[in-house]
Design a protein around this motif. Structure first.
Motif, PDB file in Angstrom:
ATOM      1  N   GLY A 160      36.409  66.998 -17.109  1.00 57.81           N
ATOM      2  CA  GLY A 160      35.840  67.308 -15.797  1.00 57.81           C
ATOM      3  C   GLY A 160      36.772  68.106 -14.893  1.00 57.81           C
ATOM      4  O   GLY A 160      36.357  69.085 -14.249  1.00 57.81           O
ATOM      5  N   LYS A 161      38.040  67.692 -14.821  1.00 59.67           N
ATOM      6  CA  LYS A 161      38.995  68.403 -13.953  1.00 59.67           C
ATOM      7  C   LYS A 161      39.207  69.829 -14.454  1.00 59.67           C
ATOM      8  O   LYS A 161      39.225  70.779 -13.677  1.00 59.67           O
ATOM      9  CB  LYS A 161      40.340  67.657 -13.913  1.00 59.67           C
ATOM     10  N   GLU A 162      39.347  69.946 -15.766  1.00 61.30           N
ATOM     11  CA  GLU A 162      39.538  71.266 -16.384  1.00 61.30           C
ATOM     12  C   GLU A 162      38.324  72.157 -16.122  1.00 61.30           C
ATOM     13  O   GLU A 162      38.439  73.358 -15.919  1.00 61.30           O
ATOM     14  CB  GLU A 162      39.755  71.109 -17.896  1.00 61.30           C
ATOM     15  N   ARG A 163      37.147  71.527 -16.127  1.00 55.24           N
ATOM     16  CA  ARG A 163      35.895  72.276 -15.912  1.00 55.24           C
ATOM     17  C   ARG A 163      35.828  72.810 -14.485  1.00 55.24           C
ATOM     18  O   ARG A 163      35.421  73.944 -14.250  1.00 55.24           O
ATOM     19  CB  ARG A 163      34.713  71.343 -16.222  1.00 55.24           C
ATOM     20  N   THR A 191      36.531  62.818 -24.520  1.00 58.17           N
ATOM     21  CA  THR A 191      37.220  63.611 -23.504  1.00 58.17           C
ATOM     22  C   THR A 191      36.991  63.013 -22.125  1.00 58.17           C
ATOM     23  O   THR A 191      37.749  63.250 -21.201  1.00 58.17           O
ATOM     24  CB  THR A 191      36.661  65.053 -23.564  1.00 58.17           C
ATOM     25  N   THR A 192      35.942  62.250 -22.005  1.00 56.06           N
ATOM     26  CA  THR A 192      35.594  61.731 -20.685  1.00 56.06           C
ATOM     27  C   THR A 192      36.562  60.619 -20.266  1.00 56.06           C
ATOM     28  O   THR A 192      37.306  60.063 -21.074  1.00 56.06           O
ATOM     29  CB  THR A 192      34.120  61.256 -20.662  1.00 56.06           C
ATOM     30  N   THR A 193      36.528  60.299 -18.986  1.00 55.19           N
ATOM     31  CA  THR A 193      37.361  59.248 -18.414  1.00 55.19           C
ATOM     32  C   THR A 193      36.945  57.888 -18.994  1.00 55.19           C
ATOM     33  O   THR A 193      35.754  57.599 -19.092  1.00 55.19           O
ATOM     34  CB  THR A 193      37.153  59.275 -16.878  1.00 55.19           C
ATOM     35  N   GLU A 194      37.930  57.070 -19.358  1.00 59.59           N
ATOM     36  CA  GLU A 194      37.651  55.784 -20.012  1.00 59.59           C
ATOM     37  C   GLU A 194      36.671  54.922 -19.202  1.00 59.59           C
ATOM     38  O   GLU A 194      35.807  54.253 -19.775  1.00 59.59           O
ATOM     39  CB  GLU A 194      38.952  55.002 -20.237  1.00 59.59           C
ATOM     40  N   ALA A 195      36.806  54.942 -17.870  1.00 56.25           N
ATOM     41  CA  ALA A 195      35.932  54.118 -17.016  1.00 56.25           C
ATOM     42  C   ALA A 195      34.457  54.474 -17.244  1.00 56.25           C
ATOM     43  O   ALA A 195      33.575  53.617 -17.102  1.00 56.25           O
ATOM     44  CB  ALA A 195      36.292  54.320 -15.547  1.00 56.25           C
ATOM     45  N   ASN A 196      34.193  55.727 -17.613  1.00 58.90           N
ATOM     46  CA  ASN A 196      32.805  56.146 -17.826  1.00 58.90           C
ATOM     47  C   ASN A 196      32.199  55.496 -19.078  1.00 58.90           C
ATOM     48  O   ASN A 196      30.981  55.350 -19.175  1.00 58.90           O
ATOM     49  CB  ASN A 196      32.721  57.670 -17.964  1.00 58.90           C
ATOM     50  N   VAL A 197      33.050  55.141 -20.026  1.00 58.38           N
ATOM     51  CA  VAL A 197      32.553  54.503 -21.254  1.00 58.38           C
ATOM     52  C   VAL A 197      32.113  53.072 -20.917  1.00 58.38           C
ATOM     53  O   VAL A 197      31.057  52.611 -21.352  1.00 58.38           O
ATOM     54  CB  VAL A 197      33.625  54.509 -22.363  1.00 58.38           C
ATOM     55  N   VAL A 222      39.799  55.577 -26.666  1.00 63.92           N
ATOM     56  CA  VAL A 222      40.768  56.602 -26.275  1.00 63.92           C
ATOM     57  C   VAL A 222      40.020  57.711 -25.549  1.00 63.92           C
ATOM     58  O   VAL A 222      39.043  58.257 -26.073  1.00 63.92           O
ATOM     59  CB  VAL A 222      41.502  57.169 -27.506  1.00 63.92           C
ATOM     60  N   GLY A 223      40.462  58.020 -24.332  1.00 62.08           N
ATOM     61  CA  GLY A 223      39.755  59.011 -23.524  1.00 62.08           C
ATOM     62  C   GLY A 223      40.686  59.934 -22.774  1.00 62.08           C
ATOM     63  O   GLY A 223      41.886  60.014 -23.046  1.00 62.08           O
ATOM     64  N   GLY A 224      40.088  60.620 -21.805  1.00 65.54           N
ATOM     65  CA  GLY A 224      40.777  61.691 -21.082  1.00 65.54           C
ATOM     66  C   GLY A 224      41.965  61.243 -20.250  1.00 65.54           C
ATOM     67  O   GLY A 224      42.816  62.067 -19.911  1.00 65.54           O
ATOM     68  N   VAL A 225      42.025  59.968 -19.891  1.00 60.99           N
ATOM     69  CA  VAL A 225      43.192  59.498 -19.128  1.00 60.99           C
ATOM     70  C   VAL A 225      44.367  59.284 -20.078  1.00 60.99           C
ATOM     71  O   VAL A 225      45.511  59.632 -19.775  1.00 60.99           O
ATOM     72  CB  VAL A 225      42.843  58.189 -18.367  1.00 60.99           C
ATOM     73  N   THR A 226      44.084  58.738 -21.253  1.00 57.54           N
ATOM     74  CA  THR A 226      45.140  58.446 -22.236  1.00 57.54           C
ATOM     75  C   THR A 226      45.698  59.729 -22.848  1.00 57.54           C
ATOM     76  O   THR A 226      46.907  59.830 -23.081  1.00 57.54           O
ATOM     77  CB  THR A 226      44.567  57.581 -23.399  1.00 57.54           C
ATOM     78  N   VAL A 227      44.796  60.662 -23.150  1.00 54.86           N
ATOM     79  CA  VAL A 227      45.210  61.855 -23.901  1.00 54.86           C
ATOM     80  C   VAL A 227      45.043  63.110 -23.050  1.00 54.86           C
ATOM     81  O   VAL A 227      43.922  63.522 -22.763  1.00 54.86           O
ATOM     82  CB  VAL A 227      44.374  61.989 -25.202  1.00 54.86           C
ATOM     83  N   TYR A 239      41.755  62.074 -31.529  1.00 52.92           N
ATOM     84  CA  TYR A 239      41.451  61.421 -32.806  1.00 52.92           C
ATOM     85  C   TYR A 239      42.714  60.895 -33.470  1.00 52.92           C
ATOM     86  O   TYR A 239      42.695  59.831 -34.109  1.00 52.92           O
ATOM     87  CB  TYR A 239      40.698  62.386 -33.735  1.00 52.92           C
ATOM     88  N   GLU A 240      43.810  61.619 -33.323  1.00 48.67           N
ATOM     89  CA  GLU A 240      45.078  61.144 -33.907  1.00 48.67           C
ATOM     90  C   GLU A 240      45.515  59.840 -33.247  1.00 48.67           C
ATOM     91  O   GLU A 240      45.960  58.908 -33.926  1.00 48.67           O
ATOM     92  CB  GLU A 240      46.150  62.235 -33.747  1.00 48.67           C
ATOM     93  N   VAL A 241      45.331  59.775 -31.920  1.00 47.66           N
ATOM     94  CA  VAL A 241      45.710  58.543 -31.207  1.00 47.66           C
ATOM     95  C   VAL A 241      44.784  57.396 -31.634  1.00 47.66           C
ATOM     96  O   VAL A 241      45.249  56.269 -31.872  1.00 47.66           O
ATOM     97  CB  VAL A 241      45.672  58.757 -29.674  1.00 47.66           C
ATOM     98  N   ALA A 242      43.495  57.676 -31.755  1.00 51.44           N
ATOM     99  CA  ALA A 242      42.550  56.624 -32.189  1.00 51.44           C
ATOM    100  C   ALA A 242      42.920  56.109 -33.581  1.00 51.44           C
ATOM    101  O   ALA A 242      42.951  54.890 -33.817  1.00 51.44           O
ATOM    102  CB  ALA A 242      41.121  57.161 -32.170  1.00 51.44           C
TER     103      ALA A 242
END
Ligand code: XBP
Length: 234
Positions: A52-55, A117-123, A143-148, A158-161
């Motif tokens: 989202g921020k990148e967008r 890619t989305t923020t973890e809270a959204n999941v 694993v989401g956009g805050v972690t990675v 995916y590597e982190v997951a």
């Protein structure tokens, strides 16, 4: 059986959430008095930039809008996350076949993870909006956009997951709906089943191991099952 885990993307794969993201962005732009509006046509283009921020940053650059700092974008994005969670319950359900596959994985001890890619809270918000049908508490890695920081198509998420699951790429499979996600999964060495969504029907998903319209129908009227995923190979 080779398959030990299924790693799901979120937006477009578990549910058609991108219209809700778009609406949340627009509410924030309106309330902040910025006068920006992202139509579905524009959003289709903007979705090529993941995160989202990148967008938002990509949008300001491409429109020649100046004077918007990274802090401004971070605070717009925080508001957007809040609106997203509020808008979600009225407008979302899991895509066909998703809940069935999750339930089968759980009953057959196939481990579950999220790479988004989305923020973890959204999941978390999505699981609540669908009355817990995702069974998110049973997922071993989210694993989401805050972690990675590096967003898809980087394979990092995916590597982190995989690292969190302690598995080798060949022991898991990714489920994705978009080109960037397919490339991310493949870059991490995973097999990838793609099921295009509203915003990704025209994406080139040819790098996927297989493509189905939806998880409830793999082309022959039968749903995507654990055995079907296990047998997918390059
Ligand atoms: C989809 C995305 C996300 C959402 C917005 O991610 O690109 O950026 O549109 O989420 P995925 P944020 O398909 O990997 O789940 O605003 O929280 O970044």
């Amino acid at each position: 059986m080779m398959l030990k885990a299924v790693i799901f993307d979120v937006d477009g794969t578990l549910a058609e959430t991108e219209e809700v993201h778009r609406e949340a962005f627009n509410v924030v732009f309106e309330q902040s008095g910025l006068g920006w509006y992202w139509s579905p046509e524009l959003y289709r283009e903007l979705l090529k930039v993941t995160g989202g921020k990148e967008r938002i940053r990509h949008f300001t650059r491409s429109e020649g809008i100046t004077g918007i700092s990274d802090e401004d974008i971070a605070s717009l994005h925080r508001l957007k996350t809040t609106h997203y969670a509020e808008l979600l319950p009225q407008s979302v359900e899991l895509r066909p076949g998703v809940e069935r596959l999750i339930d089968e994985c759980l009953s057959r001890s196939i481990r579950l993870a999220i790479a988004t890619t989305t923020t973890e809270a959204n999941v978390e918000a999505l699981d609540q909006a669908v009355g817990g049908a995702l069974k998110l508490s049973q997922f071993e890695a989210i694993v989401g956009g805050v972690t990675v920081p590096e967003k898809k198509p980087s394979p990092q998420v995916y590597e982190v997951a995989l690292a969190k699951l302690g598995l080798k790429p060949e022991e898991a499979i990714a489920i994705e709906d978009a080109r960037a996600g397919v490339l991310a999964a493949r870059g991490a060495g995973l097999r990838c089943l793609a099921s295009p969504s509203f915003y990704t029907v025209e994406h080139d998903l040819s790098k996927a191991t297989a493509i189905v319209d939806r998880l409830s129908d793999r082309g022959d009227g039968k749903p995507v099952t654990v055995d079907y995923l296990d047998l997918l190979s390059d």
